[in-house]
Design an enzyme around this catalytic site. Structure first.
Site, PDB file in Angstrom:
ATOM      1  N   ASP A  71     -44.545 101.783 110.470  1.00  0.00           N
ATOM      2  CA  ASP A  71     -45.492 100.671 110.419  1.00  0.00           C
ATOM      3  C   ASP A  71     -46.692 100.910 111.328  1.00  0.00           C
ATOM      4  OD1 ASP A  71     -43.724  99.382 108.770  1.00  0.00           O
ATOM      5  OD2 ASP A  71     -43.511  97.587 110.004  1.00  0.00           O
ATOM      6  N   HIS A 224     -42.552 102.998 114.352  1.00  0.00           N
ATOM      7  CA  HIS A 224     -43.980 102.693 114.427  1.00  0.00           C
ATOM      8  C   HIS A 224     -44.738 103.969 114.783  1.00  0.00           C
ATOM      9  CE1 HIS A 224     -42.266  98.648 114.691  1.00  0.00           C
ATOM     10  NE2 HIS A 224     -43.437  98.205 114.267  1.00  0.00           N
TER      11      HIS A 224
END
Length: 264
Positions: A71, A224
């Protein structure tokens, strides 16, 4: 008769091309690399919402199969390391991109796609959508989709070429979920994560993630890519997956023209 035969040949050719493309997902110059074991086609009609952290259903993964998702990119300082680590092990992942970052770094968006990764969507500016009015939330989602599509294809569109979306913070409203389902956009949660939004060393993050994976045994993993600790940890995590006989599954949408089925 000729028309029927021609249609049959076209169908057979399309099937063969899909098979070849799927097989290419597993090809790797390094025989000792982790690799990508298979390609899983995700249709929003069958799997509108997946990820056990948010929903009752997840993807049909076998024991020791994992899906790698990232992400908040693209982010040049760390994505170059992330993409290099994935390429080294011949692994394909799904990147849920923020539209604002995609607009700033379109070359990275195109690189992700060119290297075989799936490019998906994560709003334009990463706000919490749960308490926004549905029209405002969808507007933010569409703005993000348009920015990623423009970076990837040169033309802005609110119809995503990959209809995969993840809510920031996993915060969502029933109204927004319903709208996305009606539009045929699959919503992704996760089955486990590395908690890399918390400061820790790469070694600490590796221990945390591998312990959680040992307990879950399979699943959609959330990472992430803008996090430096994640970029530093990733090569060791991929080696852990390889050494402990885990298999990486690559996700593509049902409308994908370049891959489908299982890689051999």
């Amino acid at each position: 008769m000729t028309r029927c035969l021609s249609a049959t040949l076209r169908s057979a050719l399309a099937a063969w091309m899909s098979f070849v493309a799927a097989a290419e997902a597993a090809e790797c110059p390094r025989k000792d690399a982790l690799g990508t074991s298979r390609v899983l086609t995700v249709d929003a009609a069958t799997f509108p919402r997946v990820g056990l952290k948010s929903f009752p259903q997840t993807l049909p993964l076998e024991d020791r199969e994992v899906v790698l998702t990232f992400d908040d990119g693209p982010w040049p300082p760390t994505d170059k390391k992330v993409l290099a680590a994935l390429a080294q092990e011949c692994v394909r992942a799904t990147f849920f991109l923020i539209g604002r970052n995609a607009s700033a770094h379109p070359e990275l968006v195109r690189r992700m796609a060119a290297e075989g990764h799936t490019v998906a969507h994560h709003t334009f500016a990463h706000p919490n959508l749960k308490h926004m009015k549905p029209e405002a939330a969808i507007g933010e989602i569409d703005k993000g989709i348009a920015a990623v599509e423009a970076a990837l294809h040169g033309t802005a569109s609110t119809t995503p070429s990959t209809p995969f979306f993840r809510f920031p913070y996993f915060e969502m409203s029933p109204a927004a979920l319903d709208i996305l389902q009606k539009r045929g956009i699959a919503v992704f949660g996760a089955d486990l994560w590395a908690s890399d939004w918390n400061p820790m060393t790469p070694a600490q993050q590796l221990t945390l993630l591998t312990e959680r994976l040992q307990a879950a045994r399979k699943g959609i993993i959330l990472l992430h890519d803008p996090k430096a600790q994640t970029a530093s940890m990733l090569p060791a995590f991929l080696r852990y997956l390889r050494d402990n006989h885990y298999r990486v599954v690559h996700l593509v949408p049902a409308n994908a023209k370049n891959v489908s089925g299982k890689a051999h």
